[in-house]
Write an enzyme that holds these catalytic residues in place. Sequence first.
Site: not given
Ligand code: DMJ
Length: 453
Positions: A80, A84, A213, A347, A433
């Site tokens: 995370e 981020r 994912d 998503e 992501t």
């Molecule tokens: C985000 O932090 C990112 O997209 C991650 O890959 C998956 N979860 C959240 C959004 O749903």
Amino acid sequence: QMMKHAWDNYKRYAWGLNELKPISKQGHSSNLFGNIQGATIVDALDTLYIMEMKEEFKEAKEWVEKNLDFNVNAEISVFEVNIRFVGGLLSAYYLSGEEVFRKKAVELGEKLLPAFNTPTGIPWALLNIKSGIGRNWPWASGGSSILAEFGTLHLEFVHLSHLSGNPVFAEKVMNIRKVLNRLDKPEGLYPNYLNPSSGQWGQHHVSIGGLGDSFYEYLLKAWLMSDKTDEDGKKMYYDAVQAIETHLIRKSSGGLMYIAEWKGGLLEHKMGHLTCFAGGMFALGADGAPSDKTGHHIELGAEIARTCHESYDRTRMKLGPEAFRFDGGVEAIATRQNEKYYILRPEVIETYMYMWRLTHDPKYRQWGWEAVEALEKHCRVDGGYSGIRDVYNNHESHDDVQQSFFLSETLKYLYLLFSEDDLLPFEHWVFNTEAHPFPVLRKDDGNKEENQK
Ligand code: DMJ
């Protein structure tokens, strides 16, 4: 205007804290970031920049300069914090050229390095950034690290090496590749759990949603970001998609394509909201697919986009549930109470944005607009935007969290969906992501080393 509403309220009620509670109008702290602060500010920097919210960007930058501090005694989620904070700082640097973001990104990257001190070099999920002591989630199978977590460091770490001149970051993530390539994969699939000490898989659970994912996403994007020189990443991606198609992708009797979950050879006919990103990924990867498969990969993307749109359309609020099922007589509907929530996730909109850019079929903008209307109607409150506990209900029960990814991803992807294609064109930019754009590292700009390490 949506971004302004989300930002202004965060600023007003939760400035400097990680996230906003838009109903109770106060800060929200998540233990994912330990006591590192300011997640919403760092996650939103590039969105503010792209939307030309100059004043807001300036105040966010000043906060980062004066207050963003990694010298804290905090146990954080490596994944995370990487996607981020490192991701947000890197893209803010590349967009604005402001040195402070580069410096902070490298400083934070260095703090994350002790996570790789395991017998295999597969990193821990959790790390105390003061003591350097790591561990895994207590719930993870057999003490394992999680595929989507250790597999979603690659893009950021390659850029950290590029910007710092220190090869150690790229070496750490290339080693993860090596470990994975040495292992046998059941039916060519990657289980979600890998033990960092023994180097063996945990439970044979496979998912293109939660826990799996973004590992797949980063294989494709590593290849794209390397100016298509990372042949290893390319091969791993297309081989994985082949196995996913054979073993996980199914069509419902009503004609909806979905990606199921695999548990030791048995399928669970459930698809998570998180899995919906795969529509965009398949379409983005279509171009590089083996010669006769380009159209097929676009088609896979279109089918997943359609199914995910159905999962929204079949709810009362026109916002998708956390997970939906294709069994017991239902299709694309959540049947369990604890799967009916929507937490402002991006998503489905992300997939609309990729499908729009790659096909220009106007339905993707229509679907995106339906999502805007639903967000405005059900998630917008006086104090910002909130998630919803049950999207099938007549009345909103708000969860009182404005997730930082709503500003970094959901609103950015919506903005891009309604912008021209030359805003952050795919030939030059790859999105991490968390929707933070990183530039492609050109092979003729002397970046061969990072690309091939
Ligand atoms: C985000 O932090 C990112 O997209 C991650 O890959 C998956 N979860 C959240 C959004 O749903």
